[in-house]
Scaffold this motif. Structure first.
Motif, PDB file in Angstrom:
ATOM      1  N   GLU A 151     -96.029 -41.480  55.504  1.00 59.79           N
ATOM      2  CA  GLU A 151     -96.056 -42.933  55.607  1.00 59.79           C
ATOM      3  C   GLU A 151     -97.036 -43.454  56.650  1.00 59.79           C
ATOM      4  O   GLU A 151     -96.873 -44.546  57.184  1.00 59.79           O
ATOM      5  CB  GLU A 151     -94.641 -43.467  55.811  1.00 59.79           C
ATOM      6  CG  GLU A 151     -93.736 -43.051  54.660  1.00 59.79           C
ATOM      7  CD  GLU A 151     -92.363 -43.654  54.689  1.00 59.79           C
ATOM      8  OE1 GLU A 151     -92.197 -44.763  55.229  1.00 59.79           O
ATOM      9  OE2 GLU A 151     -91.438 -43.008  54.150  1.00 59.79           O
ATOM     10  N   THR A 152     -98.079 -42.676  56.923  1.00 57.25           N
ATOM     11  CA  THR A 152     -99.104 -43.074  57.874  1.00 57.25           C
ATOM     12  C   THR A 152    -100.244 -43.768  57.142  1.00 57.25           C
ATOM     13  O   THR A 152    -100.622 -43.374  56.043  1.00 57.25           O
ATOM     14  CB  THR A 152     -99.647 -41.849  58.642  1.00 57.25           C
ATOM     15  OG1 THR A 152     -98.591 -41.307  59.428  1.00 57.25           O
ATOM     16  CG2 THR A 152    -100.798 -42.218  59.554  1.00 57.25           C
ATOM     17  N   SER A 153    -100.777 -44.786  57.775  1.00 59.04           N
ATOM     18  CA  SER A 153    -101.954 -45.475  57.248  1.00 59.04           C
ATOM     19  C   SER A 153    -102.987 -45.602  58.353  1.00 59.04           C
ATOM     20  O   SER A 153    -102.686 -45.402  59.526  1.00 59.04           O
ATOM     21  CB  SER A 153    -101.580 -46.853  56.704  1.00 59.04           C
ATOM     22  OG  SER A 153    -101.061 -47.670  57.730  1.00 59.04           O
ATOM     23  N   LYS A 154    -104.192 -45.932  57.941  1.00 62.02           N
ATOM     24  CA  LYS A 154    -105.294 -46.082  58.885  1.00 62.02           C
ATOM     25  C   LYS A 154    -105.960 -47.420  58.631  1.00 62.02           C
ATOM     26  O   LYS A 154    -106.232 -47.782  57.488  1.00 62.02           O
ATOM     27  CB  LYS A 154    -106.304 -44.957  58.669  1.00 62.02           C
ATOM     28  CG  LYS A 154    -107.549 -45.040  59.514  1.00 62.02           C
ATOM     29  CD  LYS A 154    -108.489 -43.892  59.155  1.00 62.02           C
ATOM     30  CE  LYS A 154    -109.817 -43.980  59.849  1.00 62.02           C
ATOM     31  NZ  LYS A 154    -110.715 -42.877  59.444  1.00 62.02           N
ATOM     32  N   TRP A 186     -96.677 -39.988  66.682  1.00 62.34           N
ATOM     33  CA  TRP A 186     -96.114 -40.452  65.407  1.00 62.34           C
ATOM     34  C   TRP A 186     -94.591 -40.552  65.490  1.00 62.34           C
ATOM     35  O   TRP A 186     -94.001 -41.528  65.026  1.00 62.34           O
ATOM     36  CB  TRP A 186     -96.556 -39.493  64.304  1.00 62.34           C
ATOM     37  CG  TRP A 186     -96.029 -39.806  62.946  1.00 62.34           C
ATOM     38  CD1 TRP A 186     -96.538 -40.707  62.055  1.00 62.34           C
ATOM     39  CD2 TRP A 186     -94.890 -39.219  62.308  1.00 62.34           C
ATOM     40  NE1 TRP A 186     -95.782 -40.709  60.901  1.00 62.34           N
ATOM     41  CE2 TRP A 186     -94.762 -39.801  61.037  1.00 62.34           C
ATOM     42  CE3 TRP A 186     -93.973 -38.245  62.701  1.00 62.34           C
ATOM     43  CZ2 TRP A 186     -93.754 -39.448  60.149  1.00 62.34           C
ATOM     44  CZ3 TRP A 186     -92.967 -37.896  61.815  1.00 62.34           C
ATOM     45  CH2 TRP A 186     -92.864 -38.493  60.557  1.00 62.34           C
ATOM     46  N   VAL A 220     -97.683 -46.041  61.431  1.00 61.17           N
ATOM     47  CA  VAL A 220     -96.603 -45.583  60.561  1.00 61.17           C
ATOM     48  C   VAL A 220     -95.657 -46.769  60.424  1.00 61.17           C
ATOM     49  O   VAL A 220     -95.236 -47.357  61.426  1.00 61.17           O
ATOM     50  CB  VAL A 220     -95.911 -44.305  61.087  1.00 61.17           C
ATOM     51  CG1 VAL A 220     -95.326 -44.482  62.476  1.00 61.17           C
ATOM     52  CG2 VAL A 220     -94.857 -43.828  60.105  1.00 61.17           C
ATOM     53  N   ALA A 264     -92.224 -43.560  63.990  1.00 65.80           N
ATOM     54  CA  ALA A 264     -91.719 -43.334  62.633  1.00 65.80           C
ATOM     55  C   ALA A 264     -90.245 -43.713  62.547  1.00 65.80           C
ATOM     56  O   ALA A 264     -89.499 -43.598  63.525  1.00 65.80           O
ATOM     57  CB  ALA A 264     -91.899 -41.876  62.240  1.00 65.80           C
ATOM     58  N   ALA A 321    -103.457 -37.061  61.544  1.00 64.89           N
ATOM     59  CA  ALA A 321    -102.664 -38.295  61.506  1.00 64.89           C
ATOM     60  C   ALA A 321    -102.316 -38.678  60.071  1.00 64.89           C
ATOM     61  O   ALA A 321    -101.161 -39.002  59.772  1.00 64.89           O
ATOM     62  CB  ALA A 321    -103.420 -39.428  62.200  1.00 64.89           C
ATOM     63  N   TYR A 325    -104.178 -45.805  63.801  1.00 67.53           N
ATOM     64  CA  TYR A 325    -103.244 -45.077  62.936  1.00 67.53           C
ATOM     65  C   TYR A 325    -101.868 -45.691  63.109  1.00 67.53           C
ATOM     66  O   TYR A 325    -101.402 -45.900  64.232  1.00 67.53           O
ATOM     67  CB  TYR A 325    -103.234 -43.592  63.292  1.00 67.53           C
ATOM     68  CG  TYR A 325    -104.601 -42.989  63.125  1.00 67.53           C
ATOM     69  CD1 TYR A 325    -105.034 -42.534  61.880  1.00 67.53           C
ATOM     70  CD2 TYR A 325    -105.479 -42.913  64.192  1.00 67.53           C
ATOM     71  CE1 TYR A 325    -106.303 -42.012  61.717  1.00 67.53           C
ATOM     72  CE2 TYR A 325    -106.752 -42.384  64.034  1.00 67.53           C
ATOM     73  CZ  TYR A 325    -107.162 -41.943  62.789  1.00 67.53           C
ATOM     74  OH  TYR A 325    -108.424 -41.434  62.631  1.00 67.53           O
TER      75      TYR A 325
END
Length: 133
Positions: free
Chosen positions: A16-19, A115, A31, A119, A11, A29
């Motif tokens: 541009e993915t964050s957790k 995702w 985006v 996105a 992930a 997770y």
């Protein structure tokens, strides 16, 4: 055999993915601030059929609509499931121990598909084109 560590790695490798992690350690997770996968808390609609206890080990993945959901749910292994709470919602559920029945490539496909549902189109298009180069 896929693991939560693999989920985290896959992930977070996407653009541009964050957790975010809840106070009790459950990851979400995102985006662009939009959730595509998360570890659900205990809910009355997800009960272990053997013990009757609310399941604390359920991951939710977004899917691209009703047809995609039905396709995932039709897998003969029955690893993915849904609950009445998710009727009409583009998402599937899987218990964390059942990740071990997926190989990492299958988990990657699930994560990428989730995702892609959230996105931004330009980000997704750029990433997809880089994957085919």
């Amino acid at each position: 055999m896929a693991t939560l560590g693999d989920l985290d790695e896959l992930a977070l490798a996407l653009p541009e993915t964050s957790k975010e992690v809840s106070d009790d350690g459950r990851p979400t997770y995102l985006v662009h601030g939009k959730m595509f996968c998360f570890h659900r808390g205990r809910r009355a609609d997800a009960v272990d059929p053997e013990t009757g206890e609310r399941m604390a080990d359920v991951l939710m993945f977004r899917v691209d609509g009703a047809e995609a959901k039905e396709l995932v749910l039709a897998d003969p292994r029955k690893l993915f499931f849904t609950t009445p709470h998710f009727n009409g919602y583009p998402a599937v559920l899987i218990r964390i121990p059942d990740l071990a029945q997926l190989d990492v490539a299958e988990l990657r496909e699930t994560v990428v598909e989730a995702w892609l549902t959230r996105a931004q189109k330009r980000v997704a298009k750029a990433w997809l084109s880089s994957e085919t180069d």
